[in-house]
Design an enzyme around this catalytic site. Structure first.
Site, short mmCIF file in Angstrom:
data_model
loop_
_atom_site.label_atom_id
_atom_site.label_comp_id
_atom_site.label_asym_id
_atom_site.label_seq_id
_atom_site.Cartn_x
_atom_site.Cartn_y
_atom_site.Cartn_z
N SER A 156 0.86 -1.19 0.00
CA SER A 156 0.00 0.00 0.00
C SER A 156 0.89 1.23 0.00
O SER A 156 2.04 1.16 0.45
CB SER A 156 -0.85 0.00 1.27
N TYR A 169 -2.78 -0.97 10.38
CA TYR A 169 -2.65 -1.20 8.93
C TYR A 169 -1.32 -0.63 8.42
O TYR A 169 -0.56 -1.30 7.71
CB TYR A 169 -3.84 -0.56 8.23
C1 BGC Z 1 -6.23 1.34 1.85
C2 BGC Z 1 -7.41 2.15 1.37
C3 BGC Z 1 -7.01 3.58 1.11
C4 BGC Z 1 -5.73 3.67 0.27
C5 BGC Z 1 -5.22 5.09 0.13
C6 BGC Z 1 -5.09 1.50 0.88
O1 BGC Z 1 -4.01 0.70 1.24
O2 BGC Z 1 -6.60 -0.04 2.00
O3 BGC Z 1 -8.45 2.09 2.33
O4 BGC Z 1 -8.05 4.27 0.43
O5 BGC Z 1 -4.72 2.86 0.83
O6 BGC Z 1 -5.20 5.80 1.34
#
Ligand code: BGC
Length: 271
Positions: A156, A169
């Protein structure tokens, strides 16, 4: 016969975790269109997984759905055994399964912390280990690929962008980045390539609230210089390239596919 150009993954066997929806489903579709046979791993929603298998078959591809919770070692081992029994081996692993359990830091429970770490980080460890062991056992099949195997870790933008309200996360994705790079360093001499894809905001169920109303989407677009929210197929196409010999000299890279989200758009006029 299709040329290797139109089907760069012809003859390859791929496993995509969390492939029943969102980015995982799009990656599975793209790999299948590129000629790979694909295992659709899922932990919930068997129906969606079977529907995706049928969809791939209708397009002339091959797929099977296998249930496994990637955070459980016995289930991961069973899934790999089933795949190897069916198709002989594995050439491509896409470690995609991931979850969010958002909470303000002051209220975050140990359970919310552990759930995210168990899927996003431990799950990737368990699957990468099984895949790498099989790549080493089998070695290179030059008619299939010049590498012994490819691992793609779906991360991410939050492997580098801090994210208040989502510290479990962001911590899991930051950890994943060095996990990916460290195994890339350790396995390169075995001709195993390990790379990451770091998506920005992609329209999937995980972030529905960030794009489902016009107002929310307008807010989100302030963070995306390229002016559109990502589509899961943006990630699918990137995964095909990273899994194919076209990227043979690329290993240990995090490829940001984010419409410029990591370009600090606030600084375009500020600073
Ligand atoms: C998340 C999303 C988010 C995106 C940008 C991703 O890794 O799971 O919820 O919109 O990152 O912030």
């Amino acid at each position: 016969m299709f040329s290797k150009h139109s089907h760069p993954l012809e003859g390859q066997r791929a496993l995509v975790t969390g492939a029943n929806s969102g980015i995982g489903a799009a990656v599975a579709r793209s790999l299948a269109l590129a000629g790979a046979k694909v295992v659709i791993n899922y932990v919930v929603n068997e129906e969606a997984s079977l529907a995706l298998v049928r969809e791939i078959e209708v397009e002339g591809g091959q797929a099977i759905a296998i249930h496994a919770d990637v955070s459980k070692e016995d289930q991961v081992k069973n899934m790999f055994s089933q795949m190897i029994e069916s198709w002989g081996s594995i050439d491509i692993l896409v470690n995609n399964a991931g979850i969010q359990r958002d909470a303000a830091f002051l209220d975050m429970t140990l359970e919310q912390w552990n759930q995210v770490m168990n899927v996003n980080l431990t799950g990737q460890f368990l699957c990468a280990k099984e895949a790498a062991r099989e790549f080493v056992r089998r070695g290179i099949l030059p008619e299939i690929s010049c590498a012994a195997g490819k691992i793609i870790c779906i991360s991410s933008v939050h492997e580098v962008i801090p994210w208040a309200g989502h510290v479990n996360y962001a911590a899991s994705k930051g950890g994943l980045m060095l996990f990916m790079k460290s195994i890339a360093q350790e396995l390169a001499h075995l001709k195993i390539r390990v790379n990451g894809i770091s998506p920005g905001a992609i329209k999937t169920p995980i972030n529905r609230s960030a794009w489902e109303t016009q107002e929310a989407e307008q807010e989100l677009l302030k963070l995306i210089p390229y002016g559109r929210v990502g589509d899961p197929s943006d990630i699918g196409r990137t995964a095909v390239w990273l899994a194919s010999d076209a990227s043979d000299y690329v290993t240990g890279e995090s490829l940001f596919v984010d419409g410029g989200m990591t370009l600090y758009p606030g600084f375009r006029e500020g600073g």
